[in-house]
Each structure stands twice: as C-alpha cells, then as structure tokens.
Design a protein around this motif. Structure first.
Motif, PDB file in Angstrom:
ATOM      1  N   SER A  10     -34.662  20.834 -23.528  1.00 57.41           N
ATOM      2  CA  SER A  10     -34.086  19.865 -22.649  1.00 57.41           C
ATOM      3  C   SER A  10     -35.120  19.747 -21.493  1.00 57.41           C
ATOM      4  O   SER A  10     -36.196  20.454 -21.299  1.00 57.41           O
ATOM      5  N   ASP A  14     -30.919  19.018 -15.088  1.00 62.72           N
ATOM      6  CA  ASP A  14     -30.988  20.415 -14.800  1.00 62.72           C
ATOM      7  C   ASP A  14     -31.300  21.137 -16.204  1.00 62.72           C
ATOM      8  O   ASP A  14     -30.275  21.804 -16.717  1.00 62.72           O
ATOM      9  N   SER A  15     -32.346  21.055 -16.624  1.00 63.02           N
ATOM     10  CA  SER A  15     -32.644  21.787 -17.974  1.00 63.02           C
ATOM     11  C   SER A  15     -32.224  22.895 -18.148  1.00 63.02           C
ATOM     12  O   SER A  15     -31.755  23.349 -19.343  1.00 63.02           O
ATOM     13  N   GLN A  17     -30.086  24.566 -16.413  1.00 66.34           N
ATOM     14  CA  GLN A  17     -28.581  24.822 -16.724  1.00 66.34           C
ATOM     15  C   GLN A  17     -28.004  24.255 -18.167  1.00 66.34           C
ATOM     16  O   GLN A  17     -27.124  24.740 -18.746  1.00 66.34           O
ATOM     17  N   HIS A  18     -28.481  23.154 -18.601  1.00 63.76           N
ATOM     18  CA  HIS A  18     -27.942  22.573 -19.894  1.00 63.76           C
ATOM     19  C   HIS A  18     -28.566  23.659 -20.956  1.00 63.76           C
ATOM     20  O   HIS A  18     -27.724  23.824 -22.113  1.00 63.76           O
ATOM     21  N   ASP A  21     -25.807  26.384 -20.648  1.00 63.36           N
ATOM     22  CA  ASP A  21     -24.552  26.026 -21.054  1.00 63.36           C
ATOM     23  C   ASP A  21     -24.299  25.865 -22.631  1.00 63.36           C
ATOM     24  O   ASP A  21     -23.334  26.392 -23.081  1.00 63.36           O
ATOM     25  N   ALA A  22     -25.630  25.432 -23.102  1.00 59.25           N
ATOM     26  CA  ALA A  22     -25.616  25.360 -24.543  1.00 59.25           C
ATOM     27  C   ALA A  22     -25.341  26.704 -25.307  1.00 59.25           C
ATOM     28  O   ALA A  22     -24.856  26.813 -26.313  1.00 59.25           O
ATOM     29  N   GLU A  78     -24.422  18.959 -28.284  1.00 61.11           N
ATOM     30  CA  GLU A  78     -25.308  17.982 -27.908  1.00 61.11           C
ATOM     31  C   GLU A  78     -24.560  16.792 -26.966  1.00 61.11           C
ATOM     32  O   GLU A  78     -24.638  16.453 -25.897  1.00 61.11           O
ATOM     33  N   ALA A  81     -22.943  17.477 -23.841  1.00 57.25           N
ATOM     34  CA  ALA A  81     -23.937  17.758 -22.706  1.00 57.25           C
ATOM     35  C   ALA A  81     -24.241  16.335 -22.286  1.00 57.25           C
ATOM     36  O   ALA A  81     -24.893  16.414 -21.495  1.00 57.25           O
ATOM     37  N   ARG A  83     -25.749  14.108 -24.530  1.00 53.72           N
ATOM     38  CA  ARG A  83     -26.925  13.537 -25.173  1.00 53.72           C
ATOM     39  C   ARG A  83     -26.272  12.184 -25.977  1.00 53.72           C
ATOM     40  O   ARG A  83     -25.555  12.419 -26.995  1.00 53.72           O
ATOM     41  N   ILE A  94     -31.404  15.114 -22.648  1.00 51.94           N
ATOM     42  CA  ILE A  94     -30.682  16.152 -21.826  1.00 51.94           C
ATOM     43  C   ILE A  94     -30.360  17.602 -22.635  1.00 51.94           C
ATOM     44  O   ILE A  94     -30.683  18.558 -22.082  1.00 51.94           O
ATOM     45  N   LEU A  95     -30.233  17.335 -23.840  1.00 54.64           N
ATOM     46  CA  LEU A  95     -30.243  18.608 -24.707  1.00 54.64           C
ATOM     47  C   LEU A  95     -30.560  18.442 -26.527  1.00 54.64           C
ATOM     48  O   LEU A  95     -30.184  17.346 -26.608  1.00 54.64           O
TER      49      LEU A  95
END
Length: 160
Positions: A10, A14-15, A17-18, A21-22, A78, A81, A83, A94-95
């Motif tokens: 990412s 907020d990489s 957090q991305h 979360d993934a 993705e 999120a 994407r 983003i992801l």
C-alpha cells in the motif's frame, strides 16, 4: 490444507492500517488461517518511480481454498479497501494483494501465475517473505534466502 504466501502492499492513505486490515480480512477467509506475518517494510516504488514509498508485508496462510478462489478472495479484499483497478500497472494503490506461492501448486492461466514470476526480482517481496519462510524453495527460482542476497535492498527499511 495448503500453505500459501500472500504479498501485501500500500502507498495511499493510511498504508499501515490498510495492511493491518487486510491481514485481519485474510484471517477471516473461510477454511483459512494466518500462520505467520512478516514485519512491515517501507520500500521505494518499483516500476513507476514518481509516487510515494510503499509499505509491504507477507503473510503465510494455511488454506483449503484453491488458487483461483484465493485470488478471487484477495481481489474482494482489495475492492472492500477501496482499490480501483484502472489498468495502470505498478502505480499508486490503496491496497495490493498478490498470491506469491502455494505449496506444490503450479498455475499458468490468464488470471494467475504461480509461483509469482517476479518474486526473484523484488526486494519488497523477498524481504518480508524471508521473515516468514527463508528456506522456502521457489520452483525454478531458488531459495528465498539466496534470492534475497541477489537483489538491491537499498531504501528498504523495517518499521518498528
């Protein structure tokens, strides 16, 4: 159950957090559990250089999902999120989730190639993959630890 390795990246929003979360979403996949997580790494962009640095990681999964079903699940994570796949390769995102390798599985389809054909070229994949599976042998490419010794890791830093 098969062991699978998934790369996460990412560089928008907020990489950190991305990616976290993934990882949570991967752990929630049916018949799947996360068995190892790498450190997060800040890495320079690859391909398209005029973009922010990335955060990258790798997770090891034990899964009953077949390769294409796992790919579909990653694409759904993705999308959830935010994407948008607009056809641009190697640009900001983003992801980004990629299946790198699944134990004893070779796939060469229009949608998926396993093992991932560019593992050996990318420090942003090899550094975190080395955290979770340094002795993993990538068929036709070599052992992760040996592959890592051949790539330029300058500018790649682990986060604390």
């Amino acid at each position: 159950m098969m062991r699978a390795y998934v790369a996460l990246g990412s560089n928008l929003g907020d990489s950190r957090q991305h990616l976290l979360d993934a990882m949570t979403a991967l752990a929630a996949l049916p018949h799947t559990q996360v068995v190892a997580r790498s450190k997060l790494y800040r890495t320079p962009p690859w391909g398209v250089l005029d973009q922010p640095d990335f955060l990258n990681a790798v997770v090891a999964l034990e899964t009953e999902l077949e390769p294409h079903a796992l790919l579909d699940a990653l694409l759904e994570i993705e999308r959830n999120a935010g994407r948008l796949r607009n056809g641009e390769r190697w640009g900001p995102r983003i992801l980004d989730l990629d299946v790198l390798h699944m134990a004893s599985v070779t796939v060469n389809s229009e949608r998926l190639t396993l093992p991932h054909p560019h593992i050996a070229d990318r420090a942003f994949v090899l550094l975190p993959l080395n955290d979770v599976a340094p002795d993993l042998n990538i068929p036709g490419q070599g052992k992760v630890l040996d592959l890592l010794r051949t790539v330029d890791t300058q500018g790649c830093t682990p986060l604390t």
